[in-house]
Structure formats: structure tokens, C-alpha cells
Design an enzyme around this catalytic site. Structure first.
Site, PDB file in Angstrom:
ATOM      1  N   ASP A 267      30.006 -61.264  -7.929  1.00  0.00           N
ATOM      2  CA  ASP A 267      30.292 -62.658  -8.252  1.00  0.00           C
ATOM      3  C   ASP A 267      29.131 -63.256  -9.038  1.00  0.00           C
ATOM      4  O   ASP A 267      28.190 -63.779  -8.479  1.00  0.00           O
ATOM      5  CB  ASP A 267      30.509 -63.450  -6.960  1.00  0.00           C
ATOM      6  CG  ASP A 267      30.822 -64.903  -7.197  1.00  0.00           C
ATOM      7  OD1 ASP A 267      31.248 -65.251  -8.309  1.00  0.00           O
ATOM      8  OD2 ASP A 267      30.617 -65.716  -6.267  1.00  0.00           O
TER       9      ASP A 267
ATOM     10  N   HIS B  41      30.582 -66.731 -15.166  1.00  0.00           N
ATOM     11  CA  HIS B  41      29.348 -67.467 -14.855  1.00  0.00           C
ATOM     12  C   HIS B  41      28.237 -66.497 -14.501  1.00  0.00           C
ATOM     13  O   HIS B  41      28.473 -65.427 -13.933  1.00  0.00           O
ATOM     14  CB  HIS B  41      29.551 -68.487 -13.734  1.00  0.00           C
ATOM     15  CG  HIS B  41      29.911 -67.891 -12.393  1.00  0.00           C
ATOM     16  ND1 HIS B  41      28.970 -67.618 -11.433  1.00  0.00           N
ATOM     17  CD2 HIS B  41      31.104 -67.550 -11.849  1.00  0.00           C
ATOM     18  CE1 HIS B  41      29.570 -67.123 -10.361  1.00  0.00           C
ATOM     19  NE2 HIS B  41      30.864 -67.067 -10.579  1.00  0.00           N
TER      20      HIS B  41
ATOM     21  N   GLU C 106      28.527 -72.782 -12.186  1.00  0.00           N
ATOM     22  CA  GLU C 106      29.807 -72.641 -11.483  1.00  0.00           C
ATOM     23  C   GLU C 106      29.648 -72.798  -9.979  1.00  0.00           C
ATOM     24  O   GLU C 106      30.485 -73.421  -9.313  1.00  0.00           O
ATOM     25  CB  GLU C 106      30.431 -71.275 -11.807  1.00  0.00           C
ATOM     26  CG  GLU C 106      31.897 -71.134 -11.382  1.00  0.00           C
ATOM     27  CD  GLU C 106      32.090 -70.692  -9.943  1.00  0.00           C
ATOM     28  OE1 GLU C 106      33.206 -70.843  -9.419  1.00  0.00           O
ATOM     29  OE2 GLU C 106      31.110 -70.193  -9.326  1.00  0.00           O
ATOM     30  N   GLU C 107      28.566 -72.263  -9.447  1.00  0.00           N
ATOM     31  CA  GLU C 107      28.356 -72.342  -8.003  1.00  0.00           C
ATOM     32  C   GLU C 107      28.011 -73.759  -7.553  1.00  0.00           C
ATOM     33  O   GLU C 107      27.958 -74.025  -6.359  1.00  0.00           O
ATOM     34  CB  GLU C 107      27.251 -71.370  -7.577  1.00  0.00           C
ATOM     35  CG  GLU C 107      27.525 -69.902  -7.890  1.00  0.00           C
ATOM     36  CD  GLU C 107      28.691 -69.319  -7.096  1.00  0.00           C
ATOM     37  OE1 GLU C 107      29.324 -70.077  -6.330  1.00  0.00           O
ATOM     38  OE2 GLU C 107      28.971 -68.124  -7.246  1.00  0.00           O
TER      39      GLU C 107
ATOM     40  N   ASP D 220      25.358 -67.777 -12.905  1.00  0.00           N
ATOM     41  CA  ASP D 220      24.607 -68.294 -11.766  1.00  0.00           C
ATOM     42  C   ASP D 220      25.140 -67.697 -10.474  1.00  0.00           C
ATOM     43  O   ASP D 220      26.285 -67.210 -10.408  1.00  0.00           O
ATOM     44  CB  ASP D 220      24.644 -69.818 -11.715  1.00  0.00           C
ATOM     45  CG  ASP D 220      26.039 -70.382 -11.499  1.00  0.00           C
ATOM     46  OD1 ASP D 220      26.991 -69.858 -12.109  1.00  0.00           O
ATOM     47  OD2 ASP D 220      26.183 -71.359 -10.730  1.00  0.00           O
TER      48      ASP D 220
END
Length: 926
Positions: free
Chosen positions: A522, A488, A555-556, A490
Site C-alpha cells: 500500500d 500514492h 492519500e493517507e 505516502d
């Protein structure tokens, strides 16, 4: 010395509100950052220079050394960018010059005007080379562009047509009939016959501009699209666009008085003919100006709006109220967006549409603008109907690019730094454009290294998914398994209002062997490492099978829209044999790990509503009152018992029993962690703590919210609590959801309250449990051993607690259960790099021999995690393929926290591991 620009001190002259919306108007009291300028509107850019003319400036273009301006009087004027001296003035057209553009090689200048003519000039001599006209009465020619690749000139006209001329044919076609030239035609009104059929001779005005010289070129009647728009064709651009999965190619974009934008494919085989491929509807307001920045198209409309389109997905991603007057010109450059309005005001925005500044640039209309560079200074040039051209200094705060020699790792860091610079915060609407830009940037990086890449749209206009496929050498022979890499782009928000970050979170910094920046660990760092690993294999000609990337932007936020988009595009993705992700961290800072299990999650809000308003407890409080907050607290008390035990019936029944192999893994992990950090306690307590975090479910109450003022005497009419449930393999998410609802409703009924109960589920993700004995984990293990070598812990001496006087209070604290081990305590004392086996003492070596594959090489730690990734179990089921999770970063990476970081060594090693897995795994049988 810079001249003082005109600054408006009367708000009534321009009531712009800088409203930001996504198709609907945002209220002025919306979220911070969405409304109003972020700097003083009375702080305009410095005015370098202003040049005066006798006629309005209708068109502008800037080259490396000159400013070209088209005037209402049909002239083309040129000034030196260095001295601002006028270099030339030519009588270019018989009508107002409405458009100017320069060829990509800067050799040719194109002009169009109200005399229905397009002229082509030599930029060095300003000698007319060609004059292009149509045999139709096209009226004003509002815009002209030229494709250098196709040698074709395109014009947009008042009669709603788009016409073109291929310059490659200029010498092969027959000479035109000059009687059909616009200057020789009879005007339908002024040259109409009078009484008796007599025409008055048309007088020639004294001093009427008439350009001379050059070759006359007549547009073929087959090279015309009539009614290209149902309104004037005001503006056109050339851009590289992909249609229906085809490779990107140069295409034409047109904007018209009908409020539509049209995308046209250009056909080389048909002399540059245009074919309409898409229409973007902007509403009824005319499109008066357009500007392009990568795949983002900005359109200026009547009424003061700028619409922002993502050309990759053909989606309108934002409509911005910029001016109270019509927008007549837009320019982009240096990471900034500029708009000029019919009220003489110019505005400068960053790419989140925060108004950096607003100033009175011209007395009346701003009719033309351009962004360029002069002596390494960024400039903004404007022209208006006050007969002036103004050159503004916009260079303050704009970073300069430095071209240096790049190694392979430097390219990786450059790509990662670029990706981190985009504020791809999926949870904040004000960062929508940054998310799109970040996705577009990532797509372009994939394309640069040979992947077929495109954006997959998601429902409800969520952030797109970047899909990329690298073709393996054996793909045509259907040899080898295909790997899907999931990640991801984001990130979590990184507000630095309290100065918790040591540097700008969206500017990557390297300090003491670590890279700092939001998303570096991340998950942008691992994504870029995996991408470069495939690029390495392609360069070595060792990519044997397809590698597919799915990099999402939500995703977050629980992967909103991901499942639907993947199902809709499953035919595009194709069959998958293995799924790999890298979205977790080592258990400490020393030992490479492999993650084979994640907990699932249900996030919900429990709410109790009363029909009564907020009341005062001293006036209305009594045992007869059914208080919303009291009901809520009672419910939550019924939901969770002692030691966090969840009271929902059969909640724990489906949990899978622990296996002997897994029990050994926990024992090995505890022994190694204790060896590096004896202060963690004893092995039994540590193992129990790890099991509780990784393989046992839990319920957490995060926060309460009540209506009314915050003082302590209010009886709130509404009370709610946010909670989450972490689930483990064996538990079914949908069943647990229903059980939670049923249990709360039952307990609420017991209360016999007059209030109302509601439960809202915000997000859920299924738990995941991989098989550490399958081929993907074994291949990852081999790669880790090869890349990292034998990694062992550095034994740290235990610290002894200070003796305290034995008091009643202290004796009571000793009797309490010890605090559980957390991620922060696991990293304590391990702020050193991993070291090789030769650096470790041999004390207690026999306790760990069972976990060593041989005397000199240690397996990575096989761990589970308590967090959740919504996509992983879905992808496994959707593609019937096993998944594995390779942690790239260390436990101290501070993901989701201030000063997120990733060790440079980990980034490079992860790239090597990915390379070996992408090379070896497809050739192994599942």
C-alpha cells in the site's frame, strides 16, 4: 591509531538547539524527533588524520586520490589521501584562495581568489593552463564553477557580478590587452595621486606569490551580468533544472549577500550566457554556502540557519536552526548532511535533520569542507582558520552499494526497494523531507523510462503530486483512449519502538516468497509494477496511446490538496478516457479480485465545552451540574441505536437497492469463501456480513478525550469524541454532513444544557460505485484470466468446536448473535498460494458453475470494500471517465499494520496484468 578529536564540554561555547521548523521556529517541547540530537554529542567521528599549515584553510576539494586546499596566503596545497603526505605547494594567487573546484573528468582544477583571477590547473602536474580575468574591478572572486558540457567557466564576484568565459573561444579571440590585467591596474586607493599629482611606486613584497605560465584569457564585456545580486556573489553550483515544463538542462545556481538564490538558464547558442529564470528568497541573511543533493538545495546563512529548497517546485520546504553561529560551509554525501560553523563546531545530520552528532572540529572557524571516499571508507574533510585540515571517518553505519548484473525483475525490485527506503509518512511533519525525496526519486524513475515527469505543487505546502506521461505511438494520430493511473507514494507510520516488525520497516526484505516493508503493498509496490508495465510496452514498441500517472503524497491523510492541484493542472493532464488504480486487496489469499465499489467517509469530532474549570466530583458533583462528558455521552446515545442503527432522519433513504446481478455476485463470493474455509459459517450469514461491510452505511465512535487529570474523580470541563461515518452510493456526503450537524444541534437543545456544542469535520470522501460490465472491467477480467489462469480454492477440512458443559452462562452465549466476519477471519486457514484447477477436488463443483465462464476458466471475484479512497470519485467526475480498482495484494498483506508484505508472485503478476490492460484497453471503445 586515530587521533583523539577536540570535544567540547562547555555548552556555553555553542548553544545550538537543533530546532526544526517549516519557516517558523519549533518549540523545544514539540513532537518527538523534532528537537535535540538523537545521539551523544560527545561521540564524534574518529579522526583519521590532521595536517598542519602556516595559513588558514579557506577552500577544499577532494579527488579520488588527493586533497586540494586553498590558503589565506594564496597557496594551493595537495596531500595524498592514502598517506597524508604533502605532495605539492604552489604559489597560486596574490590573494587568499577563496574557491576550488574540480572538473567532472577530474582533469582540471579551478581556483579563484582575492586577486580577481581565476586559474585553471592540470590536476596531474599542477601546471597552470589558463588564467581568466575581467577588465572590470571585480574585487574578490568568491566562487568558480565550470560547465564541461558548454566548456564555460563561471565566476561570482565581490562587485555583485557573474561573469563567464567560453574556453572554446580561447584560440579564436584576439590576444588580450595585459595592461588591463588586475596585476597591472592602478588601485583606486593605494595608487591614487598624491599632492602635486605624483604617484608613489607600488612596492612588490618579497616572496609575494605569482603564478606563472599558461594562457591569459580576458572576459568579453558582453559576458557579464552586472548586479546579478544586490550583494556579494558568495557561492555557485551547477545543477540540472527544468524551467516552465522544459526538459531538464544544466543550469547555474548562485547565492548572494542579498539573501537570495537565483536560478539561471545556460544558453549554448550564446557562448554559455546566463538568463535569470527564478529567484528564491531566503530573507535578509547572506547565503554563505550551498550544497546540492539531487533536487534538494541546502543553503547556509548568517545566523546559523540552513534553508532547504525543492528545486522541482521552487518551494522552501524547511528552515533548520543548525548553529548559534554563522554557517560557513555545507557538504552532503553518503545520505548525510554536514555543516560547519563560525564557532568551530561541525554537525552531522540525517535527511530528517536529526542531529546524529556534534563535535568541536577546529579551534575557531570551520571555513571549508568536503565529503568523499577513501579506500571504500566515507570521509569528511574540514579546514579552518586554525591552519589545519582534518579528515574524519564517517563510514560507520553507511551502507555500500553493490553493482551486480540486473535482470528486468531485479530492476523492478531495486526501484521498489529504493522507494520503500524513503520514510514517506505524510501524517508526520518530521518526515517532510523524506516525502519530498521519495517523490523526487519516483519522478526520476519515471524519467529514466522515458516519461515526461514533473512535480505538481499542492496548497499549504503539502507533499507534491508526481505527474508523468508516457507518450503512445498513436498519440499524434489521436488514436485510442488515454488511461490515467492513480496511486500514492505516502505511507502510514511504521514505528518500531515495540519491536513489532521483524525487520527495519523501511528496508525491503525478501522472506519465504514475500517482500516485507512499509508501503510494499500500500501502495508503492503496485505503482512500481504499473510503471514497469509501461516500460515493457515501450521496449516492445507496443504502447499505442498515452498513459498518464498521478501519484500523490497525501492519500493517507485524505488527499489533502489533491483536488485543487488537479483542477489547476487539468490542462497539463489533458483528456482521459479510463481511470485505473490498484489500491486494495483480495478478499482472501487465494482468489484474484476486481473492486467495483468503495464506501465514502466523514471523519468528525463532536465536542462539548463548559465555562467551568475541571472540578472534583466529591466536592462539586451534583445533579444540578451540566457535565460536559455526560452531555456528550447522551448525545452519542441519541445518535446510535440498537444494532448500530443511525438515528439521523432519512439517513438510509437514498441507499440504492441491490440488483439481481449484484446479489449473484455476493452468493458466488460466499460459496467460494466457504469452500476454502468452512469455518466461516453458512452462506446466508456470510453474505449478510459482506453486505453490511460493503454496501451498508455505518457509524463508529473511535475514542473519547477529556480535559484534566486522568484520575477517576474529575468532572472534565471539556469532552470530545472522534467518530466516522461510512457512506454508500446514493448518500450525498455534503447532505449527510449537514444532517449530522442539524441532528446533534437539535438533540443538544433538548438537553437544555448550559454547555456549548461544536462539530468539526476533518475529512470526507464520496462513495464510489463502478460498472462491472463496462469495458475497463472486462479488459481487466480478460487480463487476469490470461495471467493467473484458472484459479480455484483449496478446500480445507472444517474444524469442529470442542464440546463445553451446558451451563447457564454458556447457554446465554449461544443465544447471542454470531460475530460478524472480518478481514482477519477471511484470511484464516488460507496461508497457502493460489493453486490451479487440477489441484482441487470436485466435491460440490456444481454450486459454482454459474460463476465460471467455462469449464476451465474462472472469473476474478467482483468485490466491494468498506474502506474509502477520496480521489477516485473526484477523478471520475473531473475527467468524465469511468474508474476501476485492481487489487494487487492478498488479504493477509497487513497493510497499515506491522510486517506489511506483498507476495513476490503477486507483484510480478500485477505487472503482467497492467501491461496487457495498458496495451489492449486504449484500442477498445468505451
Amino acid at each position: 591509531m586515530a587521533l583523539q578529536p577536540m570535544v567540547d564540554s562547555h555548552e556555553s561555547e555553542d548553544t545550538d538547539t537543533d530546532l526544526f521548523d517549516l519557516g517558523t521556529k519549533t518549540q523545544p517541547n514539540g513532537p518527538p524527533g523534532l528537537t535535540g540530537p538523537i545521539s551523544n554529542s560527545n561521540d564524534p567521528p574518529a579522526l583519521f588524520h590532521k595536517v598542519k599549515n602556516q595559513k588558514s584553510i579557506l577552500a577544499l576539494v577532494v579527488s579520488d586520490s588527493k586533497i586540494y586546499a586553498g590558503t589565506q596566503g594564496g597557496e594551493i596545497l595537495t596531500w595524498s589521501l592514502e598517506t597524508y603526505e604533502r605532495l605539492s605547494s604552489i604559489a597560486a594567487h596574490r590573494g587568499s584562495v577563496l574557491s576550488l573546484s574540480v572538473s567532472q573528468d577530474k582533469k582540471y582544477l579551478f581556483s579563484s581568489a582575492g586577486d580577481a583571477i581565476v586559474n585553471i590547473w592540470c590536476t596531474k602536474t599542477l601546471r597552470r593552463l589558463y588564467s581568466i580575468y575581467s577588465t572590470y574591478d571585480v574585487g574578490d572572486v568568491f566562487c568558480v564553477v565550470c560547465s564541461s558540457r558548454l566548456h564555460t567557466v563561471y565566476l561570482g564576484a565581490q562587485n555583485t557580478s557573474i561573469q563567464w568565459y567560453n574556453l572554446s573561444e580561447k584560440d579564436s579571440r584576439s590576444s588580450p590587452n595585459l595592461k588591463l590585467h588586475p596585476s597591472q591596474r592602478n588601485h583606486r586607493f593605494f595608487d591614487s595621486t598624491g599632492p602635486g599629482g605624483v604617484r608613489s611606486p607600488r612596492p612588490v613584497e618579497a616572496g609575494e606569490p605569482r603564478a606563472q605560465g599558461g594562457q591569459e584569457l580576458e572576459i568579453d564585456k558582453q559576458h557579464i551580468v552586472q548586479y546579478a545580486h544586490y550583494g556579494y556573489v558568495y557561492c555557485m553550483l551547477l545543477a540540472r533544472i527544468s524551467f516552465d515544463g522544459e526538459p531538464e538542462a544544466e543550469s547555474l545556481i548562485s547565492g548572494g549577500g542579498d539573501g537570495t538564490i537565483k536560478l539561471w538558464a545556460l544558453n549554448r547558442q550564446a557562448n554559455g550566457a546566463i538568463e535569470e529564470r527564478a529567484t528564491l528568497d531566503n530573507g535578509d541573511d547572506s547565503i554563505l554556502a550551498m550544497a546540492l543533493d539531487g533536487t534538494f538545495l541546502y543553503t547556509g546563512r548568517l545566523g546559523g540557519h540552513i534553508n532547504v529548497w525543492d528545486l522541482d517546485t521552487r518551494q522552501l520546504i524547511r528552515s533548520v536552526k543548525v548553529h548559534s553561529a554563522d554557517i560557513l560551509t555545507i557538504s552532503v554525501g553518503h545520505g548525510l548532511i554536514f555543516s560547519g560553523g563560525a564557532n568551530g563546531y561541525a554537525k552531522e545530520f540525517n535527511k530528517r535533520y536529526e542531529c546524529i552528532r556534534r563535535w568541536k572540529a577546529h579551534d575557531e572557524l570551520i571555513l571549508a569542507s568536503a565529503v568523499s571516499t577513501q579506500d571504500n571508507k566515507a570521509i569528511y574533510v574540514t579546514g579552518g582558520n586554525d591552519d589545519c585540515v582534518a579528515i574524519w571517518d564517517i563510514g560507520d553505519g553507511i551502507a555500500r552499494d553493490i553493482n551486480t548484473a540486473k535482470t528486468s525483475n531485479e530492476q523492478l525490485l531495486e526501484s521498489l526497494s529504493g522507494l520503500i527506503s524513503f520514510r514517506t509518512v505524510s501524517s508526520r511533519p518530521e518526515y517532510t523531507e523524506d516525502c519530498r525525496r521519495g517523490a523526487s526519486y519516483l519522478k526520476n524513475v519515471f524519467t529514466r523510462f522515458g516519461a515526461r515527469a514533473e512535480m505538481l505543487t499542492t496548497d499549504q505546502n503539502r507533499n507534491p503530486i508526481v505527474f508523468a506521461r508516457f507518450k503512445g505511438r498513436a498519440a499524434t494520430n489521436k488514436v485510442g483512449g488515454k488511461i490515467l493511473f492513480y496511486g500514492h507514494y505516502d505511507v502510514i507510520a511504521a514505528d518500531n519502538d515495540k519491536h513489532g516488525w521483524n525487520s527495519d520497516p523501511f528496508t525491503m526484505h525478501g522472506i519465504d516468497g514475500y517482500l516485507y516493508g512499509r508501503g510494499v503493498s500500500d501502495n508503492k509496490g503496485p505503482v512500481i509494477a504499473a510503471l514497469f508495465a509501461v516500460a515493457d510496452l515501450i521496449a516492445d514498441q507496443k504502447l499505442e496511446s498515452d498513459i498518464v500517472f498521478l501519484i500523490e503524497g497525501e492519500e493517507e491523510c485524505g488527499s489533502r490538496g489533491f483536488e485543487t492541484a488537479i483542477k489547476r493542472n487539468k490542462h497539463l493532464i489533458g483528456d482521459i478516457d479510463w481511470i485505473l488504480l490498484a489500491n486494495s486487496y483480495w478478499i482472501n489469499d487465494d482468489f484474484p479480485c476486481l473492486t467495483y465499489g468503495l464506501r465514502g467517509v466523514i471523519q468528525a469530532t463532536v465536542r462539548v465545552d463548559s465555562d467551568r474549570p475541571d472540578l472534583h466530583s466529591g466536592v462539586d458533583g451534583s445533579h444540578l451540574m451540566d457535565e460536559a462528558l455526560r452531555d456528550l455521552v447522551t448525545l452519542l446515545g441519541d445518535l446510535i441505536g440498537r444494532n448500530g442503527h443511525v438515528k439521523i432522519p432519512n439517513f438510509y433513504s437514498p441507499i440504492l437497492p441491490i440488483t439481481e446481478a449484484e446479489e449473484k455476485r455476493y452468493g458466488a463470493i460466499s460459496n467460494i469463501l466457504l469452500r476454502s474455509n468452512p469455518d466461516l459459517g453458512n452462506a446466508e450469514t456470510l453474505t449478510a456480513s459482506l453486505k453490511a461491510r460493503w454496501r451498508e452505511p455505518s457509524l463508529t465512535i473511535h475514542r473519547f478525550k477529556t480535559s484534566g487529570p486522568t484520575n477517576s474523580t474529575i468532572i472534565p470541563s471539556v469532552a470530545s469524541a472522534s467518530l466516522s461515518m461510512r457512506l454508500v452510493p446514493g448518500q450525498d456526503t455534503s447532505q449527510i454532513q449537514q444532517s449530522l450537524r442539524n441532528y446533534l444541534e437539535h438533540r443538544f437543545t433538548v438537553l437544555q444544557s448550559s454547555n456549548r456544542l461544536s462539530l468539526e469535520i476533518h475529512q470526507n470522501a464520496e462513495p464510489w460505485l463502478g460498472d462491472p460490465e463496462n469495458q475497463i472491467f472486462l479488459t481487466l477480467e480478460e487480463a487476469i484470466l490470461e495471467v493467473w489462469g484458472p484459479i480455484k480454492s483449496h478446500r480445507r477440512k472444517s474444524t469442529h468446536a470442542t464440546s463445553l458443559p451446558v451451563t447457564k452462562l454458556n447457554r446465554r452465549s449461544v443465544d447471542l448473535k454470531p460475530p460478524p466476519t472480518t478481514s482477519s477471519t477471511l484470511t484464516s486457514g488460507t496461508g497457502h498460494p493460489a493453486i490451479s484447477a487440477s489441484d482441487i477436488d470436485e466435491h460440490n463443483e456444481t454450486n459454482h458453475m454459474a460463476y465460471f465462464s467455462n469449464q476451465t476458466s474462472q472469473k476474478p471475484l467482483y468485490i466491494r470494500e468498506g474502506g474509502s479512497i477520496a480521489a477516485i470519485r473526484f477523478l471520475e467526475k473531473e475527467f468524465d471517465a469511468p474508474a476501476a480498482n485492481l487489487p494487487c495484494g492478498q488479504a493477509s498483506d497487513s497493510a497499515h499494520l506491522d510486517n506489511e508484505r506483498m507476495r513476490l508472485l503477486n507483484l510480478y503478476k500485477s505487472r503482467e496484468i497492467f501491461k496487457k490492460v495498458f496495451r489492449d484497453l486504449p484500442l477498445k471503445q468505451n
